[in-house]
Design an enzyme around this catalytic site. Structure first.
Site, PDB file in Angstrom:
ATOM      1  N   LYS A  22     -30.775 -67.950 160.715  1.00  0.00           N
ATOM      2  CA  LYS A  22     -30.844 -69.121 161.583  1.00  0.00           C
ATOM      3  C   LYS A  22     -31.955 -70.057 161.120  1.00  0.00           C
ATOM      4  CE  LYS A  22     -28.965 -67.419 165.966  1.00  0.00           C
ATOM      5  NZ  LYS A  22     -29.221 -67.344 167.419  1.00  0.00           N
ATOM      6  N   HIS A 164     -53.374 -71.782 179.922  1.00  0.00           N
ATOM      7  CA  HIS A 164     -54.366 -70.734 180.118  1.00  0.00           C
ATOM      8  C   HIS A 164     -54.028 -69.538 179.247  1.00  0.00           C
ATOM      9  CE1 HIS A 164     -51.072 -69.424 182.733  1.00  0.00           C
ATOM     10  NE2 HIS A 164     -51.594 -68.211 182.700  1.00  0.00           N
TER      11      HIS A 164
END
Length: 331
Positions: A22, A164
Site C-alpha cells: 500500500k 498531550h
C-alpha cells in the site's frame, strides 16, 4: 515476493506482504475528532485537573492560567502513587497493590495545535519536561521503570483532542522492556558491542531506510517494522537512559523529532499514531549494552487473530519504500 524479516532486538518475526503493498494514499483517513465541551486541559480549566506537578510559565504561581506547559496527575490514573506495594502470593500467582505514578504532560496551552505544530523551542520544552519528571520519579524507591508515550487520534487511544502525552512509573519492569533488555544483553555478551550502535552503523552504511540523519540522531524505518511507516529515532551517542540527555541533545532531538512527525503527518494526512520512549529501567546495570530510542507507530492497520495468535505482524509497506517516501518530502 513476500518476505519474513526478524527484528534483531527481540527476535520478533514480521511478514512484509508485498502482495498487499500500500502507498500512503491507500490507508483510510482518521475520522474527524469529536466535539468537546469545556476542555479540562485548556488555560482557565486548571481546577478541572489535580494540582500541577510541574509548570513552565513566564511568571506567576503554580496552577495560574498563564502557562505554556503543565504536568498534572492523571485524574483517572491506571496506578496511584499513595501507599506501599504490599507484595503477596496467591497460590502459584503473584500480586501487589496498584502503586505507581500516572501523569499527563499538557504540551501546549493552545487547544488547536498538535505537538508537531509547536515551534522547535516549545517542542524542546516538552522533551525537557519528560526528563525532569523521570529524574524526579527515579528518587522513589518503589518504582523500577518509567514509560513515556503519546496517543494521537481517537483510534490510537487519545480520549482528549488537546495535545498531550503521558508518563507512567511502574513498580515492575514491563515484559516488552525486559525482552529488549535481554536481546541487547545477549548481543553484547557475544559481540562485546551495543546492538543499537551496530544498527546505526549499518543503516548509515546501507542508506536505504534512513528518513533523516543529523550529527546527533538518526531517524529511520526499522528493518522489520510491525506497522506501515513505523519510524525509530535513535541517538548516535551511546546512552542507555533517556534522562541522560543533555541540553544540546534535547535541542537536536526536538529538531529531528518534530520534522519526522511533520513528515508522517503530511504523508499520511494526519494519521493516528503512538510514540513510545524506550529507556533502560532504573537500577539496571545497562550502561554498556542498552541504547534508549523512540518508536513512532502510525495506526494504519489492524491487529487481528493471526497477529494475536502468532506474535507475528503483517506489514503491507516495505520499510525501504516508506523511508524513501518520507525522505523525499519537504521538511
Amino acid at each position: 515476493m513476500t518476505e519474513l524479516r526478524k527484528d534483531p532486538v527481540v527476535g520478533r518475526w514480521v511478514i512484509i506482504s508485498i502482495e498487499r503493498a500500500k502507498r500512503p494514499h491507500e490507508f483510510p483517513p482518521e475520522p474527524a475528532p469529536r466535539r468537546e465541551g469545556v476542555c479540562p486541559l485548556c488555560p482557565g480549566s486548571e481546577r478541572m485537573t489535580p494540582p500541577e506537578i510541574l509548570g513552565y510559565r513566564p511568571s506567576g504561581q503554580p496552577n495560574d492560567p498563564n502557562w505554556t506547559l503543565r504536568v498534572v496527575p492523571n485524574k483517572f490514573p491506571a496506578l496511584r502513587i499513595e501507599g506501599e506495594l504490599g507484595k503477596a502470593a496467591d497460590g502459584i500467582y503473584d500480586r501487589m497493590h496498584g502503586i505507581g505514578a500516572h501523569e499527563v504532560i499538557i504540551e501546549s496551552e493552545r487547544h488547536d495545535v498538535d505537538l508537531f505544530d509547536l515551534p522547535e523551542k516549545r517542542f524542546q520544552d516538552v522533551l525537557w519536561a519528560y526528563r525532569d519528571r523521570v529524574l524526579d520519579l527515579k528518587n522513589d524507591h518503589r518504582f523500577k521503570s518509567v514509560l513515556i508515550f503519546k496517543n494521537h487520534g481517537a483510534s490510537a487511544g487519545a480520549s482528549l483532542t488537546h495535545s498531550h502525552s503521558q508518563l507512567i512509573a511502574l513498580p515492575v519492569i514491563p515484559k516488552r522492556v525486559m525482552e529488549e533488555m535481554n536481546g541487547c544483553r545477549e548481543y553484547y555478551r557475544f559481540r562485546d558491542r551495543c546492538l543499537f550502535c551496530d544498527i546505526i552503523v549499518q543503516e548509515m552504511d546501507q542508506k536505504v531506510r534512513i528518513v533523516e540523519e543529523t550529527g546527533e540522531f538518526l531517524a529511520f524505518s526499522p528493518y522489520a517494522p510491525r506497522f506501515p511507516f513505523e519510524t525509530w529515532i535513535v541517538p548516535k551517542r551511546h546512552q542507555c537512559a533517556y534522562e541522560m540527555i543533555e541540553g544540546d541533545q534535547a535541542k537536536a532531538l526536538a529538531s529531528v523529532f518534530r520534522r519526522t512527525l511533520r513528515r508522517l503527518n503530511l504523508a499520511l494526512e494526519n494519521p493516528p499514531f503512538n510514540f513510545i520512549v524506550h529507556s533502560a529501567p532504573f537500577l539496571e546495570r545497562a550502561a554498556d549494552f542498552f541504547h534508549w530510542h523512540i518508536e513512532i507507530m502510525p495506526k494504519l492497520t489492524k491487529v487481528a487473530g493471526f497477529e494475536w495468535g502468532s506474535g507475528f505482524y503483517i506489514n503491507p509497506t516495505p520499510p525501504e519504500e516508506s523511508a524513501k517516501y518520507l525522505r523525499e518530502l519537504p521538511e
